[in-house]
Each structure stands twice: as structure tokens, then as C-alpha cells.
Design an enzyme around this catalytic site. Sequence first.
Site, PDB file in Angstrom:
ATOM      1  CG  ASP A  47     -16.213 -29.580 -18.872  1.00 20.83           C
ATOM      2  OD1 ASP A  47     -16.717 -28.442 -18.737  1.00 20.83           O
ATOM      3  OD2 ASP A  47     -16.325 -30.260 -19.902  1.00 20.83           O
ATOM      4  CG  HIS A 251      -9.588  -5.392  -0.305  1.00 25.16           C
ATOM      5  ND1 HIS A 251      -9.353  -6.320   0.680  1.00 25.16           N
ATOM      6  CD2 HIS A 251      -8.438  -4.687  -0.426  1.00 25.16           C
ATOM      7  CE1 HIS A 251      -8.122  -6.177   1.130  1.00 25.16           C
ATOM      8  NE2 HIS A 251      -7.544  -5.186   0.483  1.00 25.16           N
ATOM      9  CG  ASP A 268      -4.531  -1.060  -5.640  1.00 25.39           C
ATOM     10  OD1 ASP A 268      -3.606  -1.598  -6.295  1.00 25.39           O
ATOM     11  OD2 ASP A 268      -4.625  -1.143  -4.396  1.00 25.39           O
ATOM     12  CG  ASP A 279       0.109  -3.376  -5.209  1.00 23.92           C
ATOM     13  OD1 ASP A 279      -0.891  -2.792  -5.664  1.00 23.92           O
ATOM     14  OD2 ASP A 279       0.198  -3.762  -4.029  1.00 23.92           O
ATOM     15  CG  HIS A 358      -4.548   0.694   4.093  1.00 27.10           C
ATOM     16  ND1 HIS A 358      -3.322   1.097   3.632  1.00 27.10           N
ATOM     17  CD2 HIS A 358      -5.469   1.478   3.452  1.00 27.10           C
ATOM     18  CE1 HIS A 358      -3.491   2.059   2.725  1.00 27.10           C
ATOM     19  NE2 HIS A 358      -4.789   2.317   2.612  1.00 27.10           N
ATOM     20  CG  HIS A 362       1.954  -5.190   0.541  1.00 26.37           C
ATOM     21  ND1 HIS A 362       2.381  -5.677  -0.669  1.00 26.37           N
ATOM     22  CD2 HIS A 362       0.958  -4.308   0.241  1.00 26.37           C
ATOM     23  CE1 HIS A 362       1.657  -5.130  -1.640  1.00 26.37           C
ATOM     24  NE2 HIS A 362       0.796  -4.277  -1.116  1.00 26.37           N
ATOM     25  CG  HIS A 369      -0.738  -8.589  -0.055  1.00 24.39           C
ATOM     26  ND1 HIS A 369      -2.040  -8.703   0.338  1.00 24.39           N
ATOM     27  CD2 HIS A 369      -0.641  -7.359  -0.623  1.00 24.39           C
ATOM     28  CE1 HIS A 369      -2.703  -7.597   0.003  1.00 24.39           C
ATOM     29  NE2 HIS A 369      -1.874  -6.774  -0.577  1.00 24.39           N
ATOM     30  CD  GLU A 392      -0.483  -0.484  -0.439  1.00 23.99           C
ATOM     31  OE1 GLU A 392      -1.652  -0.346  -0.846  1.00 23.99           O
ATOM     32  OE2 GLU A 392       0.128  -1.568  -0.493  1.00 23.99           O
ATOM     33  CE1 TYR A 396      -8.307   4.665   0.443  1.00 20.26           C
ATOM     34  CE2 TYR A 396      -7.381   4.526   2.661  1.00 20.26           C
ATOM     35  CZ  TYR A 396      -7.266   4.299   1.306  1.00 20.26           C
ATOM     36  OH  TYR A 396      -6.131   3.724   0.804  1.00 20.26           O
ATOM     37  NE  ARG A 414      -4.658   1.708  -2.215  1.00 22.07           N
ATOM     38  CZ  ARG A 414      -5.957   1.423  -2.182  1.00 22.07           C
ATOM     39  NH1 ARG A 414      -6.729   1.950  -1.245  1.00 22.07           N
ATOM     40  NH2 ARG A 414      -6.505   0.616  -3.075  1.00 22.07           N
ATOM     41  CD  GLU A 416      -0.027  -0.218  -3.892  1.00 17.64           C
ATOM     42  OE1 GLU A 416      -1.158  -0.212  -4.413  1.00 17.64           O
ATOM     43  OE2 GLU A 416       0.417  -1.189  -3.238  1.00 17.64           O
TER      44      GLU A 416
HETATM   45  N1  GLY Z   1      -3.527  -4.140  -4.367  1.00 15.57           N
HETATM   46  C1  GLY Z   1      -3.451  -4.644  -3.072  1.00 15.57           C
HETATM   47  C2  GLY Z   1      -2.654  -3.779  -2.230  1.00 15.57           C
HETATM   48  O1  GLY Z   1      -2.398  -2.650  -2.588  1.00 15.57           O
HETATM   49  O2  GLY Z   1      -2.184  -4.174  -1.212  1.00 15.57           O
HETATM   50 MN    MN Z   2      -2.369  -1.960  -4.561  1.00 14.89          MN
HETATM   51 MN    MN Z   3      -0.266  -2.833  -2.253  1.00 21.31          MN
END
Ligand code: GLY
Ligand code: MN
Ligand code: MN
Length: 447
Positions: A47, A251, A268, A279, A358, A362, A369, A392, A396, A414, A416
Site C-alpha cells: 500500500d 546508464h 551524471d 542534466d 551515443h 537531446h 529527454h 554531452e 569510454y 563524459r 555535459e
Molecule cells: N542523464 C541522461 C542523459 O545524459 O541523457
Molecule cells: Mn546526463
Molecule cells: Mn543528457
Amino acid sequence: MTVLPSHRDQGIPLREFAQRRQRLIEQMAPDSIAIVSAAPERTRSRDTQHPYRQDSDFHYLTGFDEPHAVLALIPGREHGESVLFCKERDPAKELWDGLLLGPDGAVSTLGMDDAFPISDIDDILPGLIEGRSRVYYSIGRDAAFDTRVMEWVNSIRSKVRNGARPPGEFVALEHTLHDMRLFKSAAELKIMEQAAAISAEAHIRAMQRAHPGLREYQLEAELLHCFMDHGARSPAYPSIVGSGGNACILHYIENNGLLREGELVLIDAGCEYQGYAADITRTFPVTGKFSAEQKAVYEIVLAAQEAAIAAVKPENHWNQPHEAAVEVLCQGMLDLGLLQGSLEEVIEQGHYREYFMHRTGHWLGMDVHDVGDYKIGGAWRVLEPGMTLTVEPGLYINPHNDKVDERWRGIGVRIEDDVVVTGKGRRILTGDVPKQIDDIEALMSDG
Ligand code: GLY
Ligand code: MN
Ligand code: MN
């Protein structure tokens, strides 16, 4: 530094929600209806519910954050075009679960034209749909609600012999609504700046407190503390804190590894503030000092990010920042010996994807996103003022990649930032958190 939000900030003014509804109604066919549902509640265990998060489309049009609510927009309806169904007030229930707005409040506070108890929706909504030839609706997002919409339509169909006119056409609401959401207003950008400033401060706090022997989740705790302390009650997405080779898992959210001397840590993370996401990714050494190899990889990613950010400007198309980043990353990988061949070859044949798998960014907004088309009529969308996006790039190098010299293995970087397209070019919302090597090392040695 951007000034952090005051705890009295009010967010989007109510009239802006009404203006959004009006703009959507103006773009709808005259004999139509739009139906938008609040997000369902989700059970966490027995619950206990997950913290409730309103559906972004629903919040965008209402500013209303209760579950069990439905918005209907009905162009030209005599008794009002914006109709909300919501829970009725109930002092006994409110004693347990908190105050409800109720239909009267939906009119007086939210500026709806008309409002009804959600318990009456089966009796009232089919009558509002009847006679409208087109229904704007986001089908397939909530199976249970899809079924109810079909039931309402079928209840009208069952009465055609009595002269009822069921709708003949369903149209995806997203086309119009998500294009509106793609362009941020001044009020939205102010909130996004604040989300960015809080998140930047959180990253700085994590950098200052990092040291060998901590668990990754202890840095996550620093981020969450900073988010909440400034009124951002939730991260916009699960924070990624990956040290050493964990940085190469895109991820990674286990966040239970140990921070070790000599390794990098990739964070991140961004908060959700007043419904809008930040982000940010930064990668820094656990001890505050980059090794020669880490520096070499980092400088390539930083140069790629700067080239991509420079390509964010009106008239450029969506893919140009990505293309700029790929070119710099590829040249850097060739220089380091991670890739062989000519620049044209490694780009055209996509060899770089082993190390950069990647996209460079975005759309960013209420959803991390965020919504909005990336292509129009098959061509990359041209950037326009008010669009907000992330930049970003990363590199890697898998810890088990035996094709490369051992010294490069396990390095994941990375960087970003969040960027808004302006009339002249761009504005970086997340510039408060350092990314130059000297600045990171200086910050961490002060920490
Ligand atoms: N944190 C998700 C991305 O960077 O797209
Ligand atoms: Mn991110
Ligand atoms: Mn991102």
C-alpha cells in the site's frame, strides 16, 4: 555564479498555463476535443506508492499536480473550453492525505472554465465528446486510460440509432503540444536556469567531498542533499556516479563501488526543480589530480564538447553539434592511437562508435529527454531561439578492451552541459560547475 533560487519562488505564473491552453485550442480543429489525463499513481510495495510525479503534458496545460484528474479542451464550447475533472474535496480524506483542490478550486485557482468531480466523468465526458468529429489524444501511453477513452467513445457509438454522433478520427495530440513544449518561455527558462544552478552547486559539492575510500553512493548523497536543500525535491533521473571502469557503463546507477586513488569518477546528475530538469555530467579524479592518460582523454572530450557547443546556434541544424563533436573525438582518438586510418574513414565507417556510442545530446525541459521532433520532413530540424538541449560527448575505453594499450583501459569521460539557443547563438545554463582541468584541480585542492 547564478543566484540560487529563493525558497519563495513561485514558478510559472497561472496565466501562462491558461495561455498555453488557449494556444493549443487555437491550433485544434473547431469540431474537436482534446483529452489529457493526469499520471497514474504507481505502487512501490503493497500500500505504499512511489512519490507522485505529474504527467508533463498534463502539468504543462494545467499547473495541477494531483492524480485522478482529466483535462478536456473543447474549442468553441459555450460553457467554457477548458474543463477539468478532479477529485472532490473531502475533509475526512484530506485529514489523512492532504488538501485537495476540488472542482471549485480548479475554476477559482487554476482558471479552468468549468470543472466536475472525477467520479462523474463517465456520465459527463461522453456527452462532451459527442458531436465532435476529431479527438486529440496521446494513445498508447497509459493502457488503462486508453481503455476508458475507448469505452466513452463506444458508449456514444452504441447510441447512433438515437442520432448520437461519435468521433470519426483520433489525432496524436503530441504533434501540436510537443512542439509548443520544445520552445521555452522566459518563465520556463528562468526555472531551468535555477535547476541548472542548483545542479551545478551539487556537482561542486561532490567534487569537493570526493576522496578515496568513499562509496559512490556517498557522493550521490551529497548531490541529493544539495538538491533538496535548495527546494528541488527529486533528481530529474537516477543519478549516475561511476568511478573507474564503471564510468564506461552508460546508464550505471548501482553507485555502490569504491572510489579508488588514481581513478576518475563520472557523475551524471541533475535535479528537477519546479517541474524542469537539469542534466549535467562532470568527470574528475578521485584525488583531485589527473594522470597524464586521463588528461589526454579528457582534453579530447572537452575540445569536442566546446566544438559542439559552438555549433549550437540559430540556422544550424540539430545534427551539427553532433557532427562537430564526432570530428574532434575521432581526430583525438587517431592521435592517441585508439583508432587507425584516416579521419574520413573512421567517421564514415563509424569505427569511433566503439568508444563514443551515443548521441551528443537531446532536448531538455520538463522531461530530461524532452519532447520535440528532431527531424521535420526527413531533414534535421533547424535550431531556433528558445530550444534547450544538452551537449554531452564522451569517450569510454572499456576496461577489458585488449586492442588498446593497457594504460588507456577503464578510462571513461563524459562532459555535459545544458544550453539554450538564443537569437545570436547560445547561452550555457550550467557554466557554474568547472570543466577545465586546471579549474577542477584548483577546486578540489581547496575542498
Ligand atoms: N542523464 C541522461 C542523459 O545524459 O541523457
Ligand atoms: Mn546526463
Ligand atoms: Mn543528457
